[in-house]
Design a protein around this motif. Structure first.
Motif, mmCIF file in Angstrom:
data_model
loop_
_atom_site.group_PDB
_atom_site.id
_atom_site.type_symbol
_atom_site.label_atom_id
_atom_site.label_comp_id
_atom_site.label_asym_id
_atom_site.label_seq_id
_atom_site.Cartn_x
_atom_site.Cartn_y
_atom_site.Cartn_z
ATOM 1 N N ARG B 40 0.819 -1.418 -0.083
ATOM 2 C CA ARG B 40 -0.553 0.211 0.188
ATOM 3 C C ARG B 40 0.553 1.229 0.041
ATOM 4 O O ARG B 40 1.855 0.914 0.916
ATOM 5 C CB ARG B 40 -0.933 -0.191 1.332
ATOM 6 C CG ARG B 40 -0.474 -0.198 2.505
ATOM 7 C CD ARG B 40 -1.878 -0.184 3.827
ATOM 8 N NE ARG B 40 -1.224 -0.479 4.922
ATOM 9 C CZ ARG B 40 -1.590 -0.677 6.250
ATOM 10 N NH1 ARG B 40 -2.815 -0.096 5.710
ATOM 11 N NH2 ARG B 40 -1.928 -1.311 6.916
ATOM 12 N N GLY B 42 2.579 4.399 1.268
ATOM 13 C CA GLY B 42 3.634 4.386 2.358
ATOM 14 C C GLY B 42 3.259 6.249 2.259
ATOM 15 O O GLY B 42 2.688 6.727 1.640
ATOM 16 N N ARG B 43 3.017 6.629 3.782
ATOM 17 C CA ARG B 43 2.844 7.903 3.988
ATOM 18 C C ARG B 43 3.988 9.273 2.936
ATOM 19 O O ARG B 43 3.777 10.290 3.338
ATOM 20 C CB ARG B 43 2.767 7.958 5.667
ATOM 21 C CG ARG B 43 1.705 8.274 6.228
ATOM 22 C CD ARG B 43 1.907 8.007 7.573
ATOM 23 N NE ARG B 43 2.163 7.173 8.046
ATOM 24 C CZ ARG B 43 1.917 6.680 9.804
ATOM 25 N NH1 ARG B 43 2.005 8.039 10.816
ATOM 26 N NH2 ARG B 43 1.809 5.115 9.939
ATOM 27 N N ARG B 44 5.208 8.839 3.458
ATOM 28 C CA ARG B 44 6.261 10.050 2.558
ATOM 29 C C ARG B 44 6.250 8.690 1.164
ATOM 30 O O ARG B 44 7.466 8.870 0.519
ATOM 31 C CB ARG B 44 7.353 9.443 3.653
ATOM 32 C CG ARG B 44 7.097 10.306 4.399
ATOM 33 C CD ARG B 44 8.585 10.228 5.226
ATOM 34 N NE ARG B 44 8.264 10.279 6.960
ATOM 35 C CZ ARG B 44 9.034 9.110 7.712
ATOM 36 N NH1 ARG B 44 9.326 7.977 6.980
ATOM 37 N NH2 ARG B 44 8.764 9.462 9.115
ATOM 38 N N THR B 47 5.505 2.655 -1.694
ATOM 39 C CA THR B 47 4.898 1.585 -1.254
ATOM 40 C C THR B 47 5.641 0.626 -0.130
ATOM 41 O O THR B 47 6.993 0.737 0.190
ATOM 42 C CB THR B 47 5.268 0.850 -1.996
ATOM 43 O OG1 THR B 47 4.452 1.288 -4.117
ATOM 44 C CG2 THR B 47 3.740 -0.822 -2.081
ATOM 45 N N ARG B 50 3.257 -4.631 3.911
ATOM 46 C CA ARG B 50 3.038 -4.850 5.600
ATOM 47 C C ARG B 50 2.696 -6.692 5.779
ATOM 48 O O ARG B 50 1.412 -6.634 4.639
ATOM 49 C CB ARG B 50 1.548 -4.574 5.832
ATOM 50 C CG ARG B 50 1.019 -4.438 6.898
ATOM 51 C CD ARG B 50 0.012 -3.534 6.907
ATOM 52 N NE ARG B 50 -1.123 -4.586 6.771
ATOM 53 C CZ ARG B 50 -2.026 -5.626 7.447
ATOM 54 N NH1 ARG B 50 -1.813 -5.324 8.382
ATOM 55 N NH2 ARG B 50 -3.436 -6.163 6.519
#
Ligand code: ZN
Lengths: 335, 239
Positions: B40, B42-44, B47, B50
């Motif tokens: 998924r 990534g916040r920054r 990808t 997990r």
């Protein structure tokens, strides 16, 4: 539903628990392995809790079966706490429960930890059955629910900040007492005047929610205003007054809940239910009060089995993939 | 040699992949199942992957057992990869394996995960695993004698890899592992080959099962994750 007792597993926080309970609420065993490794940190360290669970979970399960005199051939269902709690800790119990259910072809019942506290008192010998208002107060949670039936419960209010047990621990810490603070604070308070200081009880918080942030701050300011000698001299009074505020704060919400629901029965659970002055105060409310044994108030697996009696099993196809949910989430109650 | 009477099941959840191996008795059929992590954003940016160990492990195990003609009531031995790897990840295999053993009266044995990484490339090999927090787990697998003491993994900072390779007493000829390709330049500069085939860089489920089948068994209580690093013991009150 399959015959045979329920094997229940609970690993949501820092106690590794397994129990065997009959369908009619008889406790055949209730094993609680307290980790005792977090005290020096002044609270539960999630990674340490998960490490301890994985080292002993299967041993605790085997102990629960042995103590109950029950083999896996006799077990009818497996029950497990799915959440809320520490994810890494929950994961250990959930994997163990799934593994046993799958490898033995047993139904698996996923249980919400908070429902466990609500129904712990329905087990024998307390056998305090709904309908009732339930107060659950511990180091991890503080809330009030209306329980009409084992599968029909509504939350009436919860703490807006700290849990009651957390407030007690923090107050105890400010007074220089070791963690966990509950028993120490109660002992110190026994020698003090509960009316010496007028600590806030968050009466202004509407409804049945509670708040302990103001109380904590009030104690902090009181201590700051005193010199060492006075602080030492007034310690017992401070402890007694602080404890009274926590008890009063909970009692006010309970009274509001009883009035709002019109119910005249009160079930109490969670570790704070062990507090003497709280028990006394609630017993003075003039309603029927059910407080189970301390081993059923603190986190335990028997209470998970208690709930499992009234919940359908996870569909067989979903057993292997079941995952836990963390704090802040709540399973939808199956009506 | 396989466990004579019953199935051997191997579980490893140390890396991003969920790996299961099943081995039928009397050197019968063996199979592997591998579960992918969830990808998924990534916040920054980029990808993030997990792992889905809790969701996948038992389903893959059930599948592998069935595919080799086995069933849960024929389970004789469970082999768990002990790590190192993600703390939460390695606990999934250990907790699951120990509970499966309890459920079926089977034997559970643990094996360091690096022993099952890239066994096809031979020894001596260096296993390089992602340890997060800008660190790597390194393990030298010097020989393949199943009765020899287990190799001991250690953690090094990513920028300390070259220095760590300099200090090795046993010179590995080849490096494998989920972080080997990312550090191929450094490894090759130290004279260590890094295979291009991605398949040799992951845990081999069947190899883990075969290895576990001949490992001496101890009490289930002795089957514990290999964390390498200490827990971050931060006091609740200080958080
Ligand atoms: Zn609890």
């Amino acid at each position: 539903m399959s015959a045979g007792p329920i094997l229940a597993i609970e690993t949501s926080c820092d106690d590794t628990c397994a129990a065997v309970v009959t369908d009619d609420g008889g406790i055949l065993s209730n094993v609680i392995s307290s980790q005792g490794i977090h005290d020096e940190y002044g609270g539960v360290v999630p990674e340490l809790a998960a490490r301890a669970h994985v080292e002993r979970c299967d041993l605790v399960i085997a102990d629960a079966l042995r103590t109950a005199g029950v083999g896996l051939d006799d077990v009818g269902r497996v029950a497990v706490t799915r959440g809320p709690g520490l994810l890494g800790a929950l994961l250990v119990g959930v994997q163990a429960a799934k593994a046993i259910a799958l490898a033995r072809g047993l139904p698996l019942v996923a249980v919400d930890h908070l429902d466990g506290h609500l129904l712990a008192g329905t087990l024998r010998p307390t056998s305090f059955d709904p309908p009732f208002v339930a107060l659950v107060a511990s180091g991890g949670h503080t809330f009030l629910s209306r329980v009409d039936a084992p599968d029909r419960m509504t939350e009436l209010g919860a703490t807006l900040d700290d849990a009651a047990g957390e407030a007690i621990d923090k107050g105890a810490r400010m007074l220089g007492l070791p963690y966990p603070g509950g028993p120490h604070l109660e002992r110190l308070a026994a020698d003090g005047d509960p009316f010496a200081f007028d600590f806030p009880v968050a009466r202004g918080v509407a409804g049945m929610d509670s708040s302990f942030a103001g109380l904590k701050t009030a104690l902090l300011y009181r201590l700051r205003d005193m010199d060492d000698a006075e602080r030492e001299r007034r310690r017992a009074d401070l402890a007694a007054s602080y404890q009274r505020a926590v008890v009063e704060s909970l009692a006010i919400r309970v009274e509001r809940a009883l009035e709002a629901t019109g119910l005249d029965r009160l079930a109490v659970g969670g570790g704070v239910a062990a507090n003497g002055p709280l028990r006394e105060r609630l017993r003075g409310l003039g309603v029927a009060v059910g407080i189970p044994d301390r081993s059923l108030c603190t986190d335990n697996a028997a209470m998970i089995a208690a709930v499992a009696r009234f919940r359908p099993p996870v569909p067989t196809a979903d057993v292997a993939t079941l995952a836990p949910y963390a704090t802040g989430q709540r399973a939808e109650v199956v009506a | 040699m396989a466990v004579s009477d019953g199935w051997t099941l191997a579980l490893d959840t140390a890396g991003a992949l969920t790996v299961v191996g099943a081995l039928a008795p009397h050197d019968g059929p063996a199979t592997e199942r591998v579960g992918e992590p969830e990808a998924r954003p990534g916040r920054r940016g980029g990808t993030v992957h997990r792992p889905r160990h809790a969701e996948q492990l038992l389903a893959l195990a059930d599948d592998a057992l069935t595919a080799t003609g086995g069933a849960w009531d024929r389970l004789a031995r469970v082999v768990v990869g002990l790590g190192p790897g993600g703390f939460t990840g390695i606990r999934v295999a250990v907790a699951t394996g120990r509970a499966l053993a309890l459920a079926r009266g089977a034997t559970v044995v643990g094996a360091p995960t690096p022993l099952a990484v890239g066994p096809a490339v031979g020894v001596p090999r260096l296993v390089v695993q992602d340890a997060r927090r800008k660190e790597l787990f390194l393990t030298v697998v010097a020989g393949d004698d199943p009765t020899a003491p287990d190799p001991v993994p250690w953690a090094v900072p990513v920028d300390g890899l070259a220095a760590a390779l300099d200090g090795l007493t046993v010179r590995p000829t080849v490096a494998v592992g989920d972080a080997a390709a990312d550090h191929a330049v450094t490894l090759r500069a130290a004279g260590i080959a890094v295979p291009d085939d991605p398949a040799v860089h992951r845990v081999d489920g069947v190899a883990l099962a075969r290895m576990g089948a001949v490992r001496p068994a101890a009490d289930a209580g002795a089957v514990r994750p290999v964390y390498v690093r200490d827990a971050d013991a931060i006091r609740t009150a200080d958080r």
